[in-house]
Design an enzyme around this catalytic site. Structure first.
Site, PDB file in Angstrom:
ATOM      1  N   HIS A 376       0.798  -1.232   0.000  1.00  0.00           N
ATOM      2  CA  HIS A 376       0.000   0.000   0.000  1.00  0.00           C
ATOM      3  C   HIS A 376       0.825   1.273   0.000  1.00  0.00           C
ATOM      4  CE1 HIS A 376      -4.020  -1.745   0.958  1.00  0.00           C
ATOM      5  NE2 HIS A 376      -3.289  -2.699   1.486  1.00  0.00           N
ATOM      6  N   LYS A 567      -8.141  14.112   5.015  1.00  0.00           N
ATOM      7  CA  LYS A 567      -7.281  12.917   4.968  1.00  0.00           C
ATOM      8  C   LYS A 567      -6.293  13.056   6.105  1.00  0.00           C
ATOM      9  CE  LYS A 567      -6.004  14.121   0.678  1.00  0.00           C
ATOM     10  NZ  LYS A 567      -6.019  12.956  -0.181  1.00  0.00           N
ATOM     11  N   ARG A 568      -5.526  11.986   6.384  1.00  0.00           N
ATOM     12  CA  ARG A 568      -4.501  12.128   7.410  1.00  0.00           C
ATOM     13  C   ARG A 568      -3.583  13.301   7.060  1.00  0.00           C
ATOM     14  NH1 ARG A 568      -4.417   8.358  11.819  1.00  0.00           N
ATOM     15  NH2 ARG A 568      -2.341   9.186  12.181  1.00  0.00           N
ATOM     16  N   LYS A 573       1.233  14.514   1.611  1.00  0.00           N
ATOM     17  CA  LYS A 573      -0.106  14.852   1.110  1.00  0.00           C
ATOM     18  C   LYS A 573      -0.256  16.367   0.878  1.00  0.00           C
ATOM     19  CE  LYS A 573      -2.199  10.892   3.547  1.00  0.00           C
ATOM     20  NZ  LYS A 573      -2.860  10.054   2.512  1.00  0.00           N
ATOM     21  N   THR A 675      -8.271   7.000  -1.550  1.00  0.00           N
ATOM     22  CA  THR A 675      -9.637   6.494  -1.717  1.00  0.00           C
ATOM     23  C   THR A 675     -10.642   7.610  -1.465  1.00  0.00           C
ATOM     24  OG1 THR A 675      -9.345   5.624   0.509  1.00  0.00           O
ATOM     25  CG2 THR A 675      -9.299   4.031  -1.285  1.00  0.00           C
ATOM     26  N   LYS A 679     -14.393   8.865  -3.217  1.00  0.00           N
ATOM     27  CA  LYS A 679     -15.627   9.220  -2.491  1.00  0.00           C
ATOM     28  C   LYS A 679     -16.103  10.607  -2.915  1.00  0.00           C
ATOM     29  CE  LYS A 679     -13.807   6.357   1.147  1.00  0.00           C
ATOM     30  NZ  LYS A 679     -12.988   6.329   2.374  1.00  0.00           N
TER      31      LYS A 679
HETATM   32  O1  H53 Z   1      -3.595   2.889   2.000  1.00  0.00           O
HETATM   33  C1  H53 Z   1      -4.649   3.279   1.139  1.00  0.00           C
HETATM   34  C2  H53 Z   1      -4.125   4.046  -0.052  1.00  0.00           C
HETATM   35  C3  H53 Z   1      -3.262   5.207   0.401  1.00  0.00           C
HETATM   36  C4  H53 Z   1      -2.203   4.730   1.379  1.00  0.00           C
HETATM   37  C5  H53 Z   1      -2.852   3.984   2.527  1.00  0.00           C
HETATM   38  C6  H53 Z   1      -1.927   3.458   3.584  1.00  0.00           C
HETATM   39  C7  H53 Z   1      -2.271   3.597   4.926  1.00  0.00           C
HETATM   40  O2  H53 Z   1      -3.413   4.190   5.261  1.00  0.00           O
HETATM   41  C8  H53 Z   1      -1.418   3.088   5.931  1.00  0.00           C
HETATM   42  C9  H53 Z   1      -0.262   2.434   5.596  1.00  0.00           C
HETATM   43  C10 H53 Z   1       0.066   2.293   4.263  1.00  0.00           C
HETATM   44  O3  H53 Z   1       1.183   1.630   3.940  1.00  0.00           O
HETATM   45  C11 H53 Z   1      -0.753   2.798   3.264  1.00  0.00           C
HETATM   46  O4  H53 Z   1      -1.489   5.833   1.848  1.00  0.00           O
HETATM   47  O5  H53 Z   1      -2.671   5.811  -0.726  1.00  0.00           O
HETATM   48  O6  H53 Z   1      -5.212   4.497  -0.804  1.00  0.00           O
HETATM   49  C12 H53 Z   1      -5.404   2.036   0.742  1.00  0.00           C
HETATM   50  O7  H53 Z   1      -4.707   1.291  -0.196  1.00  0.00           O
END
Ligand code: H53
Length: 841
Positions: A376, A567-568, A573, A675, A679
């Site tokens: 991810h 978002k976080r 970001k 994601t 949305k």
């Molecule tokens: O995963 C999302 C992605 C997003 C990515 C996120 C994510 C986390 O929330 C935590 C750890 C990690 O390695 C990745 O930042 O881009 O959409 C679902 O795939």
């Protein structure tokens, strides 16, 4: 299993069981029953909380009716099952979603109204189960919804954290963290299974002995330092319009039954109880880091604990069906959600070889055919690695197993790349350069038959960058599965007015067949439809305005453009790039009061990891700018900034439907997918974004004319970095950029205090890892185009409609179907509601 009674003909929870009715009268009856018989309340004294609980339990009964039928069908058919292992499931509030998926949302509203209760008020009572940080955990929850909707036999395995992600408060403009006691009054959705329990070893040492028998097999004994008991808590996850509730099984740690009697008998009661307290700390709290590794022993213990419980549970199920484990991989496929559960590779080997006495080669073949791994992230700091000593101390047996896996694996690498020492070092499961580490991503890749990224661009970068060597060794393992989100929660539940207009326009059925939204395209040219569309957005904005008033104590103007970034909070970001634009706009409006621009309300929301100082400073900058802009009468009706506290699943449901503009502005090559971007699109927001993650595919779907693209692409980023990026050059060359940055540095937003933002400004001028300054002008110019488009509201509405019409690809149903055919090789199993006899229970 206990003694079973003889079959009886009387249907207990059958198709025609009138106690389980879905009509208004039946729901009223069920609600009142639950109020009295579960909550022990009569209506006159019931609190809101009691009423929520009663309704939730009445709904749960209807889920459980379907659940027992599902469990029976899966057992009878011996269905192949997907096990989605994830340290996070950010499921959000359940009541509204369950009403939607049962198809009784309107009936429930009416039933409650007839009892003098407001359904929205009841929905509002639910504590949010915040069992995740952000995108990764929410993705797991969307996937459970789609798995059930598509009638795929599946189990989600995770951790029942007693404290989920912290509640964010804003104090003097800074983030403050409050504990999240979501289980304070219990959850109506969780069902405890104290008899589904496993004792899990941790720490200690191993003992090696050759068997006395002729084979003289080497036997390894793991003598642990402590044992923790895991028990199961199940949550039903119902699909939309089907009878399939799948199981989300969360493990909770307790002290094992035989606690320390030696201590107890010696009169040391406290020491005996200590064991209990220590065991429970294991699943006490979710680590609040998104994309940053914690590296503490407790985190490794959490990961191991839930994986060990889950694999034992699967083995138990398999041994109920078959005599041995030789076909384990045919009955189960395990998806590893990032590396957090990747210790499962070593654990399955441990179970098969040590406990079930299987030979290494057979065990390894089963293991490799069981697991698939989703990556991810591209951020190096998010790739998990465990200090070798810590790992060895916590999991001594797994350390040995990983060394063995590694030796055999490196033999394979040697054959493939003879004489290449560098490639061996790069690919080894153990990082030997400097401080030694176990590389969990490498373990996951070696132990899996499939490896996927989460958006087209990301999957390419996985192959060309972070797992390049592995791609060269095993190209056939690698694939892409672009993320998706569930339209049930994020469209139907969150945006009922837009959903109704879509129903009226193209008919129902789109919510499980989102490509049908394309039928909306012709209506983009229909002025009457566009007007209705605007009316709906306006209504959603007014709803959000009330929320903003309630939680942020700010007034927002629903006539302005709602420009949203939720978002976080993370440097990659680039929320601070958004703030540079806000300050730029502020400055231009101050210098030129007659400037013609669209009025904007810029809304931020998101949590920062408690230990991430720069992210917390970014929040401080947002609140400071919000404060100054808000106080300036010249900005009234022109520009406003809001920091929406404690952004979570629930508030997201109010925010997405109200957004006009979706900010997806990460540096190209950094956001794996995103994601939230999906949305927003599904709710008719237009995107301003870089060519990063799934933005690339959103752009592809909607067309360039319906997307605001800016910034460098990934090759340009790489090239700039290669040439030596010097942010200060941009600052010096661009007078407007200089003005904006200097204003931050001058103390203008902090009552003259120049120190507060110094670390942020210094960082931008001297390092700027995420290249804000390089993308600044392109972003400002693009925001100018956004403003022009917004003022032309017919054009904007047209673009908004086309964005929704072309959002079907991002349904999590599409993503799950791809996983099913390309990775899991599983088929749907239809669940019929039939009459059950007592014996079936
Ligand atoms: O995963 C999302 C992605 C997003 C990515 C996120 C994510 C986390 O929330 C935590 C750890 C990690 O390695 C990745 O930042 O881009 O959409 C679902 O795939």
């Amino acid at each position: 299993a206990g003694a079973r009674s003889a079959p009886v003909a009387v249907p207990l929870v059958g198709r025609d069981d009138e106690r389980m009715g879905l009509g208004v009268e039946a729901l009223k009856r069920a609600f009142l029953d639950r109020l009295v018989y579960s909550q022990a309340r009569f209506p006159e004294v019931a609190t809101r909380r009691d009423c929520f609980q009663a309704l939730a339990l009445a709904v749960r009964d209807r889920l459980l009716q379907r659940w027992v039928q599902t469990a029976r069908t899966y057992r009878d058919k011996g269905s192949r099952t997907v096990c989605y292992m994830s340290a996070e499931f950010l499921i959000g509030p359940q009541l509204g979603n369950n009403l939607i998926n049962l198809g009784i949302f309107d009936n429930a509203r009416q039933a409650m109204a007839e009892l003098g209760l407001d359904l929205d008020m009841l929905l509002d009572q639910e504590e949010e189960p915040g069992l995740g940080n952000g995108g990764l955990g929410r993705l797991a929850a969307c996937y459970l919804d789609s798995l059930a909707t598509l009638e795929i036999p599946a189990i989600g395995y995770g951790i029942r954290y007693e404290f989920g992600i912290f509640t964010q408060a804003i104090r003097d403009g800074w983030q403050a963290e409050l504990t999240d006691k979501w289980l304070r009054s219990g959850s109506p959705w969780l069902i405890h299974r104290p008899n589904v329990a496993f004792d899990i070893k941790i720490g200690g040492h191993t003992e090696h002995q050759y068997e006395a028998s002729a084979s003289r097999r080497l036997r390894v004994q793991w003598v642990p330092a402590k044992v923790v008991r895991g028990t199961a808590w199940d949550m039903p996850v119902l699909g939309y319009g089907v009878n399939t509730p799948n199981r989300l099984r969360l493990w909770s740690a307790e002290a094992p039954e035989e606690f320390d009697f030696a201590a107890f008998n010696a009169g040391n009661y406290y020491q005996a109880v200590d064991a209990e307290v220590l065991s429970e700390t294991l699943t006490k709290v979710l680590y609040p880091n998104d994309e940053m590794e914690a590296g503490q022993t407790l985190r490794l213990e959490q990961q191991y604990f839930f994986v060990a419980c889950s694999l034992r549970d699967m083995i138990r199920l398999q041994l109920q069906r078959e005599a041995d484990l030789s076909r384990f991989h045919e009955k189960f496929v395990v998806q590893l959600n990032d590396t957090h559960p990747s210790i499962a590779v070593a654990e399955l080997m441990h179970l098969l070889v040590d406990d079930y006495e299987m030979l290494w080669d057979e065990a390894w073949s089963i293991t490799q055919r069981t697991f698939a791994y989703t990556n991810h992230t591209l951020l190096p700091e998010a790739l998990e690695k465990w200090p070798l000593r810590l790992f060895q101390k916590t999991l001594p047996r797994h350390y040995e197993i990983i060394c063995e896996i590694n030796e055999r694996f490196l033999d394979e690498v040697r054959i493939r790349f003879p004489g290449d020492e560098a490639v061996l070092r790069r690919m080894s499961l153990i990082d030997e350069d400097g401080a030694r580490y176990i590389r969990m991503a490498h373990l996951a890749v070696v132990g899996s038959f499939a490896v996927n990224g989460v958006a087209a661009l990301h999957s390419e970068l996985v192959k060309s960058d972070i797992l390049k060597d592995f791609y060269e060794l095993w190209p056939e393992k690698f694939r892409n599965k672009t993320n998706g989100v569930t339209p049930r929660r994020f469209v139907l539940l969150a945006n009922p007015t837009m959903s109704q207009l879509i129903d009226e326009t193209i008919g129902k059925g789109w919510v499980t067949d989102m490509m049908r939204l394309r039928e909306l395209e012709p209506y983009a040219d229909d002025p009457a439809f566009r007007e209705k569309w605007r009316g709906i957005k306006r209504g959603n904005k007014e709803h959000l305005v009330r929320e903003i008033k309630r939680v942020a104590h700010a007034d927002a103007d629903p006539a302005s453009m709602f420009d949203v970034q939720v978002k976080r909070i993370h440097e990659y970001k680039r929320q601070h790039l958004n703030l540079l634009h806000v300050i730029s706009l502020y400055k231009r409006l101050k210098d030129n009061p007659n400037l013609v621009v669209a009025p904007r309300t810029v809304i931020f929301g998101g949590k920062a990891a408690p230990g991430y100082r720069m992210a917390k400073l970014m929040i401080r900058l947002a609140t400071a700018v919000a404060d100054i802009v808000g106080r300036d009468p010249a900005m009234h009706g022109r520009l406003q900034v809001v920091f929406f506290p404690n952004y979570n699943v629930k508030s997201g449901q109010s925010i997405f439907p109200a957004a006009d503009l979706s900010e997806q502005i990460s540096l190209a090559g950094k956001e794996a997918s995103g994601t939230g971007n999906m949305k927003f699109q599904m709710n008719g927001a237009l995107t301003i974004g870089t060519l990063d993650g799934a933005n690339v595919e959103i752009l592809e779907q909607v067309g360039e004319e319906n997307f605001f693209l800016f910034g460098m692409n990934t090759p340009e980023v790489k090239e700039l970095r290669r040439c030596g990026y010097r942010p200060r050059d941009y600052y010096e060359a661009n007078p407007h950029l200089r003005e904006v940055i200097d204003l931050i540095g001058s103390g203008f937003f902090t009552r003259g205090d120049r120190d507060v933002f110094r670390p942020l400004v210094d960082h931008l001028l001297n390092h700027d890892e995420y290249m804000l300054l390089a993308d600044f002008q392109s972003y400002i110019d693009c925001q100018e185009k956004v403003s022009e488009a917004y003022i032309d509201y017919e054009r904007w509405s047209r673009m908004s409609i086309l964005n929704v019409a072309r959002s079907g690809f991002f349904s999590s149903d599409r993503a799950i179907k791809e996983y099913c055919t390309d990775i899991w090789r599983v088929e749907p199993v239809r669940i019929e509601l039939t009459d059950l006899s007592e014996d079936d229970l």
